[in-house]
Write a protein that holds these residues in place. Structure first.
Motif, PDB file in Angstrom:
ATOM      1  N   VAL A  83      -1.860   6.625   9.400  1.00 12.53           N
ATOM      2  CA  VAL A  83      -2.842   5.663   9.901  1.00 12.53           C
ATOM      3  C   VAL A  83      -2.805   4.421   9.017  1.00 12.53           C
ATOM      4  N   VAL A  84      -2.659   3.271   9.640  1.00 15.59           N
ATOM      5  CA  VAL A  84      -2.563   1.980   8.939  1.00 15.59           C
ATOM      6  C   VAL A  84      -3.844   1.204   9.208  1.00 15.59           C
ATOM      7  N   SER A  85      -4.515   0.754   8.134  1.00 17.26           N
ATOM      8  CA  SER A  85      -5.876   0.226   8.308  1.00 17.26           C
ATOM      9  C   SER A  85      -6.126  -1.151   7.712  1.00 17.26           C
ATOM     10  N   ASN A  86      -5.110  -1.840   7.205  1.00 18.51           N
ATOM     11  CA  ASN A  86      -5.332  -3.235   6.799  1.00 18.51           C
ATOM     12  C   ASN A  86      -4.095  -4.073   7.086  1.00 18.51           C
ATOM     13  N   ALA A  87      -4.238  -5.390   6.885  1.00 13.58           N
ATOM     14  CA  ALA A  87      -3.191  -6.326   7.291  1.00 13.58           C
ATOM     15  C   ALA A  87      -1.910  -6.131   6.497  1.00 13.58           C
ATOM     16  N   GLU A  88      -2.027  -5.915   5.187  1.00  8.93           N
ATOM     17  CA  GLU A  88      -0.839  -5.763   4.355  1.00  8.93           C
ATOM     18  C   GLU A  88      -0.025  -4.538   4.773  1.00  8.93           C
ATOM     19  N   ALA A  89      -0.722  -3.433   5.027  1.00  5.82           N
ATOM     20  CA  ALA A  89      -0.033  -2.213   5.448  1.00  5.82           C
ATOM     21  C   ALA A  89       0.596  -2.389   6.832  1.00  5.82           C
ATOM     22  N   ALA A  90      -0.104  -3.107   7.719  1.00  7.35           N
ATOM     23  CA  ALA A  90       0.451  -3.363   9.057  1.00  7.35           C
ATOM     24  C   ALA A  90       1.715  -4.203   8.973  1.00  7.35           C
ATOM     25  N   GLU A  91       1.727  -5.184   8.088  1.00  7.08           N
ATOM     26  CA  GLU A  91       2.919  -6.022   7.929  1.00  7.08           C
ATOM     27  C   GLU A  91       4.087  -5.208   7.389  1.00  7.08           C
ATOM     28  N   MET A  92       3.805  -4.297   6.460  1.00  2.00           N
ATOM     29  CA  MET A  92       4.877  -3.474   5.898  1.00  2.00           C
ATOM     30  C   MET A  92       5.525  -2.590   6.953  1.00  2.00           C
ATOM     31  N   THR A  93       4.736  -2.138   7.913  1.00  2.00           N
ATOM     32  CA  THR A  93       5.287  -1.246   8.940  1.00  2.00           C
ATOM     33  C   THR A  93       5.853  -2.024  10.124  1.00  2.00           C
ATOM     34  N   LEU A  94       5.090  -2.964  10.664  1.00  2.00           N
ATOM     35  CA  LEU A  94       5.482  -3.631  11.907  1.00  2.00           C
ATOM     36  C   LEU A  94       6.487  -4.752  11.700  1.00  2.00           C
ATOM     37  N   LYS A  95       6.517  -5.350  10.522  1.00  2.00           N
ATOM     38  CA  LYS A  95       7.437  -6.449  10.275  1.00  2.00           C
ATOM     39  C   LYS A  95       8.645  -5.998   9.453  1.00  2.00           C
ATOM     40  N   SER A  96       8.384  -5.410   8.315  1.00  2.00           N
ATOM     41  CA  SER A  96       9.480  -5.026   7.429  1.00  2.00           C
ATOM     42  C   SER A  96      10.327  -3.903   8.008  1.00  2.00           C
ATOM     43  N   HIS A  97       9.715  -3.041   8.831  1.00  2.80           N
ATOM     44  CA  HIS A  97      10.446  -1.925   9.439  1.00  2.80           C
ATOM     45  C   HIS A  97      10.228  -1.934  10.950  1.00  2.80           C
ATOM     46  N   GLY A  98      10.337  -3.110  11.564  1.00  5.03           N
ATOM     47  CA  GLY A  98       9.972  -3.288  12.970  1.00  5.03           C
ATOM     48  C   GLY A  98      10.620  -2.311  13.925  1.00  5.03           C
ATOM     49  N   SER A  99      11.966  -2.218  13.919  1.00  2.00           N
ATOM     50  CA  SER A  99      12.646  -1.354  14.880  1.00  2.00           C
ATOM     51  C   SER A  99      12.394   0.116  14.603  1.00  2.00           C
ATOM     52  N   THR A 100      12.178   0.462  13.334  1.00  2.00           N
ATOM     53  CA  THR A 100      11.916   1.864  12.980  1.00  2.00           C
ATOM     54  C   THR A 100      10.587   2.339  13.547  1.00  2.00           C
ATOM     55  N   PHE A 101       9.624   1.428  13.662  1.00  2.00           N
ATOM     56  CA  PHE A 101       8.284   1.771  14.137  1.00  2.00           C
ATOM     57  C   PHE A 101       8.046   1.268  15.559  1.00  2.00           C
ATOM     58  N   ALA A 102       9.090   1.179  16.381  1.00  3.06           N
ATOM     59  CA  ALA A 102       8.970   0.548  17.698  1.00  3.06           C
ATOM     60  C   ALA A 102       8.930   1.533  18.854  1.00  3.06           C
ATOM     61  N   ARG A 410     -12.161  -5.883  11.045  1.00  5.89           N
ATOM     62  CA  ARG A 410     -13.453  -5.831  10.348  1.00  5.89           C
ATOM     63  C   ARG A 410     -13.292  -5.616   8.844  1.00  5.89           C
ATOM     64  N   ASP A 411     -12.109  -5.854   8.335  1.00  7.54           N
ATOM     65  CA  ASP A 411     -11.832  -5.663   6.913  1.00  7.54           C
ATOM     66  C   ASP A 411     -12.449  -6.799   6.098  1.00  7.54           C
ATOM     67  N   PRO A 412     -13.457  -6.528   5.258  1.00  9.26           N
ATOM     68  CA  PRO A 412     -14.101  -7.602   4.489  1.00  9.26           C
ATOM     69  C   PRO A 412     -13.161  -8.275   3.501  1.00  9.26           C
ATOM     70  N   LYS A 413     -12.107  -7.593   3.050  1.00 11.78           N
ATOM     71  CA  LYS A 413     -11.153  -8.219   2.139  1.00 11.78           C
ATOM     72  C   LYS A 413     -10.352  -9.305   2.840  1.00 11.78           C
ATOM     73  N   ALA A 414     -10.212  -9.177   4.143  1.00 13.11           N
ATOM     74  CA  ALA A 414      -9.476 -10.183   4.915  1.00 13.11           C
ATOM     75  C   ALA A 414     -10.399 -11.236   5.522  1.00 13.11           C
ATOM     76  N   TRP A 415     -11.591 -10.815   5.934  1.00 14.03           N
ATOM     77  CA  TRP A 415     -12.465 -11.708   6.703  1.00 14.03           C
ATOM     78  C   TRP A 415     -13.753 -12.059   5.965  1.00 14.03           C
ATOM     79  N   SER A 416     -13.869 -11.760   4.709  1.00 15.28           N
ATOM     80  CA  SER A 416     -15.020 -12.072   3.857  1.00 15.28           C
ATOM     81  C   SER A 416     -16.194 -11.154   4.163  1.00 15.28           C
ATOM     82  N   ASP A 417     -17.284 -11.383   3.470  1.00 13.39           N
ATOM     83  CA  ASP A 417     -18.440 -10.500   3.559  1.00 13.39           C
ATOM     84  C   ASP A 417     -19.117 -10.531   4.924  1.00 13.39           C
TER      85      ASP A 417
END
Length: 514
Positions: A83-102, A410-417
């Protein structure tokens, strides 16, 4: 006791399977987990599935991620899940390993309802999926094709405005959810099916149930031997729904074969064949001329593509529009600011046209903020097609990956308080694209497996929200305050508002056309 109709050998095989499953689970508990992402311990046989009981698994997973991290390992029965729950983790899976996770995992629901995943949405990553996507993009979903349907969309929205005006003249409470659902359905019928909506071909109610039951965590998908017992009753529902959907699609195709009401329908410009006509013209032709197996587009492929297209057109667009209008009613300041922009750009006593949309910058912020808080689907599913290392973690082949879009938005680290607050102005400085280039905002997914209907969906969503805000002032029913408006969601393949939106419209200006 087991029913007498179950042979003894079957009972023994099921018992043996259960014993092996338990032993495998106990063995895994002692295996080295150092390279797996962190995650909570699970139960025998079912793994972590019991932890998701309840109506809001996306919320449960968000809470769990706060303890175990944005890349979290679970086990649903026999299926490994990340389970991927923030932007950094999503980028690591969907961008860096795009075809692997497609790829996409096959579920029992798609087997019975979606013709064995022969459409575009549920098919595995590969040549077949690419060819199905190419057919849909070429003939329906490209930006140029979507633009050609502008007259159809404007027509069905104007008809809805006239209907709402009659209710406004009588001071009636309007079921906005019902009105929006019907106008979105009208648009889909005209563009895709080349016919007007009628009670004989009623897909909307069927698809509501399809989206709801297909989003359930089906034990048979994760512990296959439990599928024999159909404990949740889902297999029976899938079979019944699949048969009902197939009957409707067969009726539509037969009408076109016979040159019925749908065949050869044209839109305002007079040169449009509907999507069913186009697909039928391609039937029995090679899906890909370069394919040595010479697979052709058959009737089952066509029905699967139609189901994907219709379902995507109806459910997600309606859901987003209702969430946007609900947030506008809950936040009168935002509604006034949007109406001021509409007055300045469109002018009083004029309907919004699609040519206006590019100049409605605050409307764009409203739609983006709606999608941030209320994505069309809470959990964006993928499946790995080979092993991968992500942030030092070993993600095995055939691991199901769930991108928790609801949590990312809804991640406060990405979208503030104020991440939980509806505040469209946050997009003045964060001008994120809808297509998922910035992984803080990926409402339609990202990469090659992102939603192909983005142009079609956004055109409808923006036009409807703009038109209804421009033509009417809206109030909640008597004795209801904005704080009392129920904003609870209903989990499924999509994430619609649980309760219908009811409101009282007041016509803002006079139109000679009405």
């Amino acid at each position: 006791m087991f029913p007498a109709t179950i042979p003894l050998l079957t009972v023994l095989l099921l018992a043996l399977t259960l014993i092996i499953t338990v032993l495998m689970f106990l063995t895994r508990k002692h295996q080295d987990r150092s390279l797996l992402p962190p995650g909570p311990p699970g139960f025998p046989v079912l793994g972590n599935l019991p932890m998701l009981r309840g109506n809001f698994p996306h919320r449960t997973l968000q809470v769990m991620a706060q303890r175990y991290g944005p890349i979290m390992f679970l086990r649903f029965g026999q299926v490994p899940v990340v389970v991927v729950s923030n932007a950094e983790a999503a980028e690591m899976t969907l961008k860096s390993h795009g075809s692997t996770f497609a790829s996409r995992r096959k579920f029992q629901s798609s087997e019975y309802i979606s013709y064995g995943s022969k459409g575009m949405v549920f098919s595995e990553y590969g040549a077949y999926w690419r060819n199905m996507r190419r057919v849909c993009m070429s003939h329906l979903l490209s930006a140029s094709k979507v633009s050609s349907f502008a007259g159809v969309r404007e027509g069905v929205v104007e008809a809805a405005v006239k209907s709402i005006k009659r209710a406004a003249d009588g001071g009636e409470v309007v079921n906005v959810t019902e009105v929006v659902s019907h106008l979105v359905e009208d648009n889909m019928y005209k563009i895709v099916l080349g016919r007007s909506r009628d009670e004989e071909v009623n897909l909307n109610a069927l698809l509501h149930e399809v989206f709801y039951v297909s989003g359930a965590f089906n034990l048979a998908d994760y512990v296959p031997w439990l599928g024999f017992f159909d404990i949740q009753g889902l297999t029976r529902r899938f079979k019944k729904l699949g048969k009902a959907v197939d009957q409707v699609l067969e009726k539509i195709i037969e009408e076109h074969h016979k040159g019925g009401s749908g065949s050869g329908a044209t839109h305002a410009s007079g040169n449009h064949r509907d999507f069913v006509d186009i697909l039928l013209s391609l039937m029995y032709q090679p899906i890909d001329p370069r394919d040595e197996q010479n697979q052709v587009l058959d009737r089952t492929n066509i029905k699967a593509i139609l189901l994907d297209t219709i379902a995507g057109s109806l459910e997600t667009s309606t859901s987003i529009i209702i969430w946007a209008l609900s947030e506008l009613l809950k936040h009168p300041r935002v509604m006034r600011k949007l109406q001021d922009e509409l007055t300045n750009v469109v002018g009083l006593n004029k309907l919004v046209q699609e040519t206006h949309l590019a100049n409605l910058t605050y409307l764009d912020m409203v739609i983006k903020e709606t999608l941030r808080l209320h994505p069309a689907g809470a959990l964006f599913p993928r499946e790995t097609n080979k092993d991968a290392m992500v942030n030092g973690y070993h993600i095995r082949n055939k691991t199901m990956v769930l991108i928790n879009l609801w949590a990312i938005g809804r991640d406060p680290k990405a979208w503030s308080d104020n991440a939980e607050e509806y505040y469209p102005e946050r997009f003045i400085t964060n001008d994120y694209d809808y297509r998922g280039y910035n992984f803080m905002f990926i409402p339609f997914g990202s990469g090659s497996r992102g939603c192909p209907g983005i142009h079609l969906g956004l055109a409808m969503v923006k036009l409807v929200v703009a038109q209804l805000a421009h033509c009417f002032n809206w109030e909640l029913p008597p004795n209801m305050t904005p704080d009392e408006l129920d904003m609870t969601e209903k989990f499924g393949l999509s994430l619609p508002k649980a309760e219908d939106l009811l409101a009282v419209p007041t016509y803002r200006f006079l139109l000679k056309s009405t």
